[in-house]
Enzyme design. Structure first.
Site, short mmCIF file in Angstrom:
data_model
loop_
_atom_site.label_atom_id
_atom_site.label_comp_id
_atom_site.label_asym_id
_atom_site.label_seq_id
_atom_site.Cartn_x
_atom_site.Cartn_y
_atom_site.Cartn_z
N THR A 123 14.97 121.08 -41.97
CA THR A 123 15.54 122.00 -40.97
C THR A 123 14.95 123.39 -41.08
O THR A 123 14.56 123.84 -42.18
CB THR A 123 17.07 122.08 -41.16
OG1 THR A 123 17.60 123.11 -40.32
CG2 THR A 123 17.43 122.43 -42.59
N TYR A 147 24.10 124.40 -45.90
CA TYR A 147 23.32 123.38 -45.19
C TYR A 147 21.83 123.58 -45.46
O TYR A 147 21.12 122.64 -45.85
CB TYR A 147 23.61 123.43 -43.69
CG TYR A 147 22.67 122.60 -42.85
CD1 TYR A 147 22.61 121.22 -43.01
CD2 TYR A 147 21.84 123.19 -41.91
CE1 TYR A 147 21.73 120.45 -42.26
CE2 TYR A 147 20.97 122.43 -41.14
CZ TYR A 147 20.92 121.06 -41.32
OH TYR A 147 20.05 120.30 -40.57
#
Length: 341
Positions: A123, A147
Site C-alpha cells: 500500500t 495499517y
C-alpha cells in the site's frame, strides 16, 4: 516480454474485492488458479465456478500444505488482510495480527513447500505523509498509521525471506483502488465499505442518504484530501505482469508503485459521480479522520519502465461508471445491500 511458462497460482483473499479481480485476470490469461479465503470480508459468489476455493485461514499451516500439494502451487498472490485505516488506529493489534503475523505464517509455509514466487498486496500507506508532490519508491517509508506499518513490516519480512531462501517477490504499493470489472463479473461488495467511490456510488443509487467528507482544511486546492485513484482491473493486470516478470527473472525481486500519477480531491470525485448520474449527492462536511494524509499521488515511472503495463481505464469517469454499473448489479447478487443505510 517473452512467453512465460504459466504455473499454478494460489490467491489469498481471492473472494474479496481486489483478489477476485486478480483471479479473473489470471484466468483470462490462462493461468491455473486456486483461492484461500476465510470469507470474513470475501464472498462465495465472487469465486468463478471452475476455481477451487479453500475456505480457511492463511495462518493454517496444515491447510496451506494440503493446498500446495493438491494444486502444485508455484506462486502466491497475497491479498488477504485488513485495510481500513481509521480502524487500524483504533485496533492496532488486530492489524498487526491479521496483516503481519499471518503473513509471516504464510511465508513460512511457502518456504517449507518450496514455492518460489510471491506477490504481495502492499500500500501507499507505507509512505505516510510524504512532503513531495508525487511519491517514488525511493521516497522514505514513514507510515502514520498501524495499517501502513503492518504492510511495511510484511515487505521487510519478504525481503529478508527472499534473500535467505531463494524466493523472489514483488510488493505492489497500491494507491486508491476503485471501480469494478468492466463486464460486471465482480466488484466492491462489502457492506459498510469506506472507499470513497464505493460510498459515493451507494449514495448515488439511494443506499445512503449522503456522503461524509472527512476534512476540508487540508493544504490542497479545495481543502479536501487528494488521492491517486487506480482502476481495479488495471491493478489486477499489473499483478499478472509482475508474476510473469518474477518467473522470467527469478533472481530479481521488485517493489513498485501502482497508480496513474494523477490526483483527485474528494470533491472532484463526488463531482464525477454527479456528472455520471446527472444528479447531485448530498455532502456533509466532517472533521479529519485519524491517520489520513492530505495528498498521496504516485510516480508510476518504475512500473511502466519495468513491466509492459498499459492501463486501459485511467480515467476517473470510466472508473466511476464501472463502479456504478457494479453497484446496480449488486442488488441481484446481494439483495440485502439494496437497503438504505
Amino acid at each position: 516480454m517473452n512467453e512465460v511458462r504459466k504455473c499454478p497460482v494460489l490467491v489469498t483473499g481471492g473472494a474479496g474485492y481486489i483478489g477476485s479481480h486478480a483471479v479473473l485476470a489470471l484466468k483470462d490469461a490462462g493461468w491455473d488458479v486456486a483461492i484461500i479465503d476465510n470469507l470474513s470480508t470475501g464472498f462465495r459468489f465472487a469465486v468463478p465456478d471452475d476455481v477451487p476455493l479453500y475456505e480457511g485461514d492463511i495462518a493454517d499451516a496444515d491447510l496451506l500444505a494440503r493446498i500446495f500439494a493438491e494444486q502444485g502451487t508455484r506462486a502466491i498472490m497475497h491479498f488477504a488482510g485488513s485495510i481500513v485505516v481509521p480502524e487500524s488506529v483504533e485496533k492496532p493489534l488486530d492489524y498487526y495480527e491479521n496483516n503481519t503475523v499471518k503473513s509471516r505464517a504464510l511465508m513460512a509455509a511457502a518456504v517449507k513447500a518450496g514455492v518460489p514466487h510471491f506477490i504481495f498486496s502492499s500500500t501507499a500507506a507505507t509512505y505516510g505523509a510524504p512532503d513531495v508532490e508525487t511519491v517514488q519508491e525511493t521516497t522514505p517509508t514513514v507510515p502514520i498509521n498501524p495499517y501502513g506499518w503492518s504492510k511495511l513490516m510484511t515487505e521487510q519480512m519478504l525481503s529478508d525471506t527472499a534473500a535467505a531462501h531463494g524466493m523472489n517477490y514483488c510488493a505492489l504499493r497500491y494507491f486508491n483502488v476503485a471501480g469494478a470489472d468492466p463486464e460486471a463479473r465482480t466488484g466492491q461488495s462489502t457492506a459498510g465499505a469506506t472507499h470513497l467511490i464505493k460510498v459515493a456510488c451507494e449514495a448515488a443509487t439511494g443506499k445512503r442518504s449522503h456522503v461524509d467528507v472527512y476534512g476540508t482544511d487540508y493544504d490542497t486546492p479545495d481543502g479536501t484530501g487528494v488521492r491517486d485513484y487506480i482502476h481495479v482491473s488495471d491493478l489486477a493486470a499489473a499483478h499478472v505482469l509482475a508474476l510473469e516478470g518474477l518467473i522470467e527473472q527469478p533472481s530479481r525481486s521488485l517493489v513498485m508503485n501502482c497508480g496513474y500519477g494523477r490526483g483527485f480531491s474528494v470533491l472532484e470525485v463526488l463531482d464525477a459521480v454527479d456528472r455520471t448520474t446527472n444528479a447531485t449527492i448530498k455532502r456533509e462536511m466532517k472533521p479529519r479522520r485519524a491517520g489520513n494524509s492530505a495528498a498521496l499521488v504516485s510516480d508510476p515511472s518504475k512500473i511502466r519502465a519495468t513491466l509492459p503495463w498499459q492501463p486501459k481505464y485511467a480515467d476517473l469517469d470510466v472508473i466511476v461508471s464501472h463502479a456504478l454499473q457494479w453497484e446496480r448489479r449488486l442488488a441481484e447478487v446481494r439483495p440485502e445491500m439494496s437497503k438504505k443505510s
